[in-house]
Design an enzyme around this catalytic site. Structure first.
Site, mmCIF file in Angstrom:
data_model
loop_
_atom_site.group_PDB
_atom_site.id
_atom_site.type_symbol
_atom_site.label_atom_id
_atom_site.label_comp_id
_atom_site.label_asym_id
_atom_site.label_seq_id
_atom_site.Cartn_x
_atom_site.Cartn_y
_atom_site.Cartn_z
ATOM 1 N N THR A 5 -13.829 -2.441 -3.118
ATOM 2 C CA THR A 5 -12.603 -3.219 -3.278
ATOM 3 C C THR A 5 -12.555 -4.269 -2.192
ATOM 4 O O THR A 5 -13.321 -4.243 -1.232
ATOM 5 C CB THR A 5 -11.356 -2.317 -3.156
ATOM 6 O OG1 THR A 5 -11.323 -1.758 -1.852
ATOM 7 C CG2 THR A 5 -11.376 -1.215 -4.199
ATOM 8 N N ASP A 6 -11.631 -5.187 -2.342
ATOM 9 C CA ASP A 6 -11.458 -6.205 -1.312
ATOM 10 C C ASP A 6 -10.724 -5.663 -0.103
ATOM 11 O O ASP A 6 -10.709 -6.288 0.938
ATOM 12 C CB ASP A 6 -10.706 -7.404 -1.882
ATOM 13 C CG ASP A 6 -11.562 -8.205 -2.837
ATOM 14 O OD1 ASP A 6 -12.798 -8.146 -2.711
ATOM 15 O OD2 ASP A 6 -11.009 -8.883 -3.707
ATOM 16 N N SER A 31 -9.996 -4.666 5.204
ATOM 17 C CA SER A 31 -10.311 -5.767 4.302
ATOM 18 C C SER A 31 -11.808 -6.008 4.332
ATOM 19 O O SER A 31 -12.413 -6.108 5.403
ATOM 20 C CB SER A 31 -9.585 -7.031 4.745
ATOM 21 O OG SER A 31 -10.054 -8.137 4.024
ATOM 22 N N ARG A 32 -12.392 -6.094 3.158
ATOM 23 C CA ARG A 32 -13.817 -6.423 3.069
ATOM 24 C C ARG A 32 -14.014 -7.906 3.339
ATOM 25 O O ARG A 32 -15.021 -8.334 3.887
ATOM 26 C CB ARG A 32 -14.346 -6.058 1.679
ATOM 27 C CG ARG A 32 -15.825 -6.259 1.510
ATOM 28 C CD ARG A 32 -16.323 -5.667 0.218
ATOM 29 N NE ARG A 32 -15.664 -6.212 -0.944
ATOM 30 C CZ ARG A 32 -16.088 -7.252 -1.648
ATOM 31 N NH1 ARG A 32 -17.173 -7.893 -1.281
ATOM 32 N NH2 ARG A 32 -15.435 -7.666 -2.710
ATOM 33 N N VAL A 33 -13.029 -8.691 2.974
ATOM 34 C CA VAL A 33 -13.109 -10.135 3.157
ATOM 35 C C VAL A 33 -12.844 -10.496 4.614
ATOM 36 O O VAL A 33 -13.523 -11.316 5.200
ATOM 37 C CB VAL A 33 -12.102 -10.855 2.223
ATOM 38 C CG1 VAL A 33 -12.135 -12.342 2.460
ATOM 39 C CG2 VAL A 33 -12.396 -10.521 0.785
#
Length: 168
Positions: A5-6, A31-33
């Site tokens: 997931t993001d 957060s991956r972003v």
């Protein structure tokens, strides 16, 4: 099966009930972003904010036991308390990215230290209004991702000038 997931944002009712909105627990939200979605000025300015706030939350829980605190611990608690006030968002009153960068810069650099925590939101409003009235180009440049000594010196000067009205 693995799902990517993001990220996840964890909300806490304790934060919400204490007036912190959005009531995001920055310590466990992920957060991956991450900073990849931020403009350069925000990424550079807010780089230490998550760590600072996680450290503040940890020390805040410890300080509730009423033990004597050393000067360094008090400084972290004071800075964290003021940053919490900066991060509160009034309903229907979003800030532009450049405005966010400017006020977060003051918070992360410890420039709000002389302002009582209960007056930080009032200070923030006056600071943002002053920046927009007298230095709108700085707000615009910050919003576009620019960050430089020239811009941060304007932020610090305006912050110091406005802070004179709030220092006890």
């Amino acid at each position: 099966m693995i799902s990517i997931t993001d990220g996840q944002i964890f909300l806490e009712s304790d934060l919400f009930n204490s007036g912190i909105r959005p009531a995001i627990n920055v310590g466990i939200s992920v957060s991956r972003v991450g900073g990849s979605a931020q403009v350069k000025s925000m990424k550079k300015t807010a780089g230490t904010l998550k760590l600072d706030q996680a450290q503040y939350r940890e020390l805040e829980a410890f300080a509730k036991f009423g033990s004597d605190l050393d000067a360094a611990t008090k400084a972290i608690l004071d800075k964290g308390q003021r940053n919490v006030e900066v991060l509160k968002q009034g309903q229907y009153s979003p800030l532009r990215v450049g405005e966010q960068v400017a006020i977060i810069y003051l918070g992360t650099k410890g420039k709000l230290g002389g302002i009582p925590a209960e007056k930080v939101r009032q200070f923030e409003s006056e600071f943002i209004a002053t920046m927009n009235a007298k230095h709108s180009e700085v707000i615009d440049r910050l919003g576009k991702g620019e960050i430089s000594d020239e811009l941060t010196s304007v932020i610090e000067q305006v912050g110091a000038d406005v802070a004179k009205n709030y220092q006890s």
